[in-house]
Design a protein around this motif. Structure first.
Motif, PDB file in Angstrom:
ATOM      1  N   GLU A   1       2.801  53.742  31.222  1.00  0.00           N
ATOM      2  CA  GLU A   1       3.949  54.135  32.052  1.00  0.00           C
ATOM      3  C   GLU A   1       5.175  54.427  31.195  1.00  0.00           C
ATOM      4  O   GLU A   1       5.915  55.380  31.449  1.00  0.00           O
ATOM      5  N   ARG A   2       5.387  53.620  30.136  1.00  0.00           N
ATOM      6  CA  ARG A   2       6.546  53.833  29.259  1.00  0.00           C
ATOM      7  C   ARG A   2       6.413  55.156  28.509  1.00  0.00           C
ATOM      8  O   ARG A   2       7.387  55.914  28.371  1.00  0.00           O
TER       9      ARG A   2
ATOM     10  N   GLN B   1       4.734  57.708  29.494  1.00  0.00           N
ATOM     11  CA  GLN B   1       4.907  58.780  30.475  1.00  0.00           C
ATOM     12  C   GLN B   1       6.391  59.047  30.718  1.00  0.00           C
ATOM     13  O   GLN B   1       6.816  60.200  30.857  1.00  0.00           O
ATOM     14  N   TYR B   2       7.202  57.979  30.764  1.00  0.00           N
ATOM     15  CA  TYR B   2       8.654  58.149  30.926  1.00  0.00           C
ATOM     16  C   TYR B   2       9.230  58.913  29.732  1.00  0.00           C
ATOM     17  O   TYR B   2      10.060  59.816  29.896  1.00  0.00           O
ATOM     18  N   GLU B   3       8.788  58.561  28.520  1.00  0.00           N
ATOM     19  CA  GLU B   3       9.285  59.243  27.332  1.00  0.00           C
ATOM     20  C   GLU B   3       8.945  60.728  27.385  1.00  0.00           C
ATOM     21  O   GLU B   3       9.768  61.579  27.020  1.00  0.00           O
TER      22      GLU B   3
ATOM     23  N   THR C   1       8.464  62.495  30.125  1.00  0.00           N
ATOM     24  CA  THR C   1       9.189  63.134  31.230  1.00  0.00           C
ATOM     25  C   THR C   1      10.663  63.310  30.900  1.00  0.00           C
ATOM     26  O   THR C   1      11.248  64.386  31.104  1.00  0.00           O
ATOM     27  N   GLU C   2      11.320  62.266  30.386  1.00  0.00           N
ATOM     28  CA  GLU C   2      12.767  62.282  30.144  1.00  0.00           C
ATOM     29  C   GLU C   2      13.135  62.695  28.727  1.00  0.00           C
ATOM     30  O   GLU C   2      14.271  63.076  28.469  1.00  0.00           O
TER      31      GLU C   2
ATOM     32  N   LYS D   1      13.417  60.661  26.228  1.00  0.00           N
ATOM     33  CA  LYS D   1      14.219  59.601  25.634  1.00  0.00           C
ATOM     34  C   LYS D   1      13.318  58.431  25.212  1.00  0.00           C
ATOM     35  O   LYS D   1      12.314  58.142  25.841  1.00  0.00           O
TER      36      LYS D   1
ATOM     37  N   ARG E   1      15.205  53.557  28.180  1.00  0.00           N
ATOM     38  CA  ARG E   1      15.996  53.788  29.394  1.00  0.00           C
ATOM     39  C   ARG E   1      16.905  52.627  29.720  1.00  0.00           C
ATOM     40  O   ARG E   1      17.871  52.778  30.454  1.00  0.00           O
TER      41      ARG E   1
ATOM     42  N   ASP F   1      14.772  47.856  26.088  1.00  0.00           N
ATOM     43  CA  ASP F   1      13.698  48.607  25.440  1.00  0.00           C
ATOM     44  C   ASP F   1      13.902  48.696  23.928  1.00  0.00           C
ATOM     45  O   ASP F   1      12.937  48.653  23.162  1.00  0.00           O
TER      46      ASP F   1
END
Length: 321
Positions: free
Chosen positions: A24-25, A27-29, A31-32, A34, A37, A41
């Motif tokens: 999930e982390r 995937q966030y990287e 998508t964003e 960054k 968040r 972190d």
């Protein structure tokens, strides 16, 4: 130690959740774009980003100050060039009068000089963004009335120490812009430095009601034209040339300040670019690397599911079925 089925299930669930959390982390990287968040972190990275953002905000404010100061001086320089053009035209008309003209031409010269005098007053009351540019700190007031008299006091003020006591130092009413951590730029030019007072005095303080020297010079010129006295006209020519020389001197000073501001502006713009690059390096992810890490984590998660399905022993309910 006896390994029970519940222990296997519990450990498998914990490991799966850990893998899923990492997935999930990542995937966030992706998508964003960054690396983090929330501060937890990466506390050190978040602290650096906060500092970089603060520095960028400061430098961007310096850039806005620099642009505002440059615009103010550009308006002042434009007004000075216009004043010089007026004086140049007055000089031409005075030369024509001194060389001898008929009465009809002399009347035309008088009329044009009168109009130029009125135009000079308008230039003296020039504003930038609604603020008078030649009145020091009193930007809400015009500099001159219709007769060329000062409408404001232009005097040096006492510099006070941190306790509010006079230090003995006096300064002109000059706006100073912060254009760097320890860099300042003075922008406005006082009207008495251009229009003068008394007899060719461009440095002394002036008070409300004082006659500006340039308009006193105009009145003497008008008197010389009325009498058509050549000696007075020659004297007026000398005064006009001195006034033009003074305006050119002030214009050169403004030009030097403008050039310095251009250099400061370029330096600040480079600083902003460098700070943004550092901020990007600190918090932005490499998309190819993030995609690769995401694929690895996804494969690990799928493998964990496959292995987990094999190591969990069948329960009693499975046998009953």
């Amino acid at each position: 130690m006896r390994i029970t089925n519940n222990m296997l299930v519990s450990n498998m669930t914990y490991n799966l959740n850990s893998t899923l959390q990492r997935l999930e982390r990542l995937q966030y990287e992706m998508t964003e774009g960054k690396k983090f968040r929330v501060p937890s972190d990466d506390p050190i990275g978040a602290s650096k980003s906060l500092k970089f953002n603060t520095d960028i905000s400061k430098v961007e404010q310096y850039l806005r100050n620099t642009k505002d100061a440059a615009s103010w001086m550009k308006e002042t320089e434009s007004a000075l060039k216009e004043i010089n053009s007026v004086l140049h035209r007055v000089n031409e008309l005075t030369v024509q009068a001194a060389n001898g003209t008929n009465s009809e031409d002399l009347d035309k010269i008088k009329e044009e000089i009168k109009e130029l005098k009125g135009h000079l007053i308008q230039i003296g009351n020039t504003t930038y963004a609604g603020r008078s540019i030649f009145t020091g700190f009193k930007t809400d007031k015009p500099l001159l009335d219709e007769n060329g008299n000062y409408l404001v006091d232009l005097k040096k003020y006492d510099v006070l120490d941190e306790n509010g006591n006079p230090t003995g130092e006096k300064k002109d009413e000059i706006f100073v812009y912060n254009v760097g951590v320890a860099e300042r730029a003075s922008v406005n030019t006082l009207g008495n430095k251009i229009f003068g007072s008394g007899n060719k005095d461009y440095t002394s303080d002036v008070s409300v009601g004082d006659k500006a020297y340039l308009f006193d010079m105009f009145e003497k010129l008008e008197a010389a034209l009325n009498t058509n006295n050549n000696d007075d006209l020659q004297s007026a020519l000398t005064d006009i040339k001195d006034a033009m020389s003074n305006v050119l001197s002030v214009t050169a000073e403004i030009g030097a300040k403008s050039n310095r501001l251009d250099l400061t502006k370029n330096k600040i713009e480079n600083q902003i670019v460098n700070l943004k690059e550092l901020l990007s390096f600190n918090e932005d992810v490499s998309l190819p690397e993030a995609y690769m890490n995401l694929a690895i984590a996804e494969n690990a998660y799928r493998a964990s599911l496959a292995v987990g399905s094999r190591i969990i022993q069948p329960s009693l309910m499975d046998f009953l079925r």
